[in-house]
Design an enzyme around this catalytic site. Structure first.
Site, mmCIF file in Angstrom:
data_model
loop_
_atom_site.group_PDB
_atom_site.id
_atom_site.type_symbol
_atom_site.label_atom_id
_atom_site.label_comp_id
_atom_site.label_asym_id
_atom_site.label_seq_id
_atom_site.Cartn_x
_atom_site.Cartn_y
_atom_site.Cartn_z
ATOM 1 N N LEU A 1 0.806 -1.211 0.000
ATOM 2 C CA LEU A 1 0.000 0.000 0.000
ATOM 3 C C LEU A 1 0.843 1.265 0.000
ATOM 4 C CD1 LEU A 1 -2.781 -1.010 2.565
ATOM 5 C CD2 LEU A 1 -3.053 -0.730 0.089
ATOM 6 N N PHE B 1 -9.315 -4.491 2.841
ATOM 7 C CA PHE B 1 -9.006 -5.071 4.141
ATOM 8 C C PHE B 1 -7.520 -4.936 4.469
ATOM 9 C CE2 PHE B 1 -12.810 -7.496 2.830
ATOM 10 C CZ PHE B 1 -13.619 -7.268 3.938
ATOM 11 N N SER C 1 -3.467 -4.018 11.165
ATOM 12 C CA SER C 1 -4.761 -4.392 11.750
ATOM 13 C C SER C 1 -4.782 -4.364 13.273
ATOM 14 C CB SER C 1 -5.167 -5.788 11.269
ATOM 15 O OG SER C 1 -4.211 -6.752 11.673
ATOM 16 N N TYR D 1 -4.347 3.178 16.055
ATOM 17 C CA TYR D 1 -5.030 2.368 15.042
ATOM 18 C C TYR D 1 -6.460 2.863 14.844
ATOM 19 C CZ TYR D 1 -7.593 -1.679 13.234
ATOM 20 O OH TYR D 1 -8.434 -2.501 12.510
ATOM 21 N N LYS E 1 -8.549 4.625 11.478
ATOM 22 C CA LYS E 1 -9.833 4.204 10.913
ATOM 23 C C LYS E 1 -10.810 5.375 10.837
ATOM 24 C CE LYS E 1 -8.645 0.018 10.065
ATOM 25 N NZ LYS E 1 -8.500 -0.422 8.659
#
Length: 266
Positions: A53, A72, A76, A137, A141
């Protein structure tokens, strides 16, 4: 529903990607799978397209000719602010830019319950509830959700924002009895996303029909998604666990241990 021609799934080697990979063949004629980890050999109708990415020039080729993207990919769990920023913030921006330039009009953005993790468990949340991230994290998001909103309002790219609870084969602890989402329910949600005549930019809580629930999807009922599975089948796994401390930060807040943890770099 009619099959979509070609969809791209980033993060295909991850926990969710592994669970839904085979089922995507029922939703699309061609499934392009991408990750920095090994994806093995392609199955029928699959294309393997490794991509990082952070490799901005490569992203345009990755998304080219795709009718939809299931994003996805990324970090994570909690990590250093620098890595989270580079992969989850810069990476998702460049993915959306590649989609805009290549004419991809529909995306699933895998957000997380950690975007709202500092709400208490007694607070029932809807799509309109304020974000309260519990970690770096979670902040990444929230950024991705805001970016998806911008690209819908400004460029007409539709995004299904899914605040995923815990999409594992089975819950790993008592908290996940409330946040668990089955792979089958995820695939059904993806099917609704692909089939919707008009998607827009809705926020959906990715959770199955569990006995305990903190999230309300009534504002996005127009998608027609009805979870069919429940964590109740796993209740025996935690029947002998000691009682939880109601004053424990991990019990008070929806984000669990993410809300309780100290700064990752301390």
């Amino acid at each position: 529903m009619a099959k979509t021609n070609r969809i791209l799934m980033t993060g295909a080697a991850g926990i969710i990607g592994q669970q839904i990979r085979q089922g995507l063949r029922d939703l699309a004629t061609h499934v392009r799978l991408s990750d920095v980890e090994d994806l093995g050999k392609p199955g029928p109708g699959e294309e393997i397209a490794p991509c990082d990415l952070t490799d901005t020039p490569a992203l345009r080729g990755l998304v080219r000719d795709c009718d939809a993207i299931l994003h996805f990919g990324g970090i994570s769990t909690e990590n250093t602010a620098e890595l989270i920023h580079r992969v989850n913030i810069d990476g998702v921006y460049h993915l959306y830019e590649a989609a805009r330039k290549e004419g991809v009009k529909r995306i699933l953005f895998a957000s997380s319950n950690h975007a709202i993790g500092f709400h208490t468990r007694e607070t029932r949340l809807t799509a309109s509830s304020l974000t309260r991230p519990d970690s770096n994290y979670g902040v990444s998001k929230v950024y991705g959700e805001a970016l998806a909103s911008l690209y819908w309002d400004k460029y007409g790219i539709e995004t299904l924002i899914v605040r995923i609870g815990s999409c594992f084969p089975a819950p790993k602890d008592r908290r996940m009895m409330a946040t668990w989402m089955s792979a089958g329910d995820m695939l059904r949600l993806i099917g609704c996303m692909l089939d919707a005549p008009r998607l827009g930019c809705p926020i959906v809580y990715g959770v199955s029909d569990n006995d305990e629930s903190w999230w309300d999807n009534s504002e996005t009922a127009y998608l027609g998604w009805t979870p069919q599975d429940s964590s109740a089948q796993f209740g025996h796994l935690f029947a002998d666990d000691p009682a939880q401390d109601p004053n424990d930060t991990a019990v008070i807040y929806q984000g669990g241990m993410f809300a309780k943890a100290r700064h990752f770099e301390d």
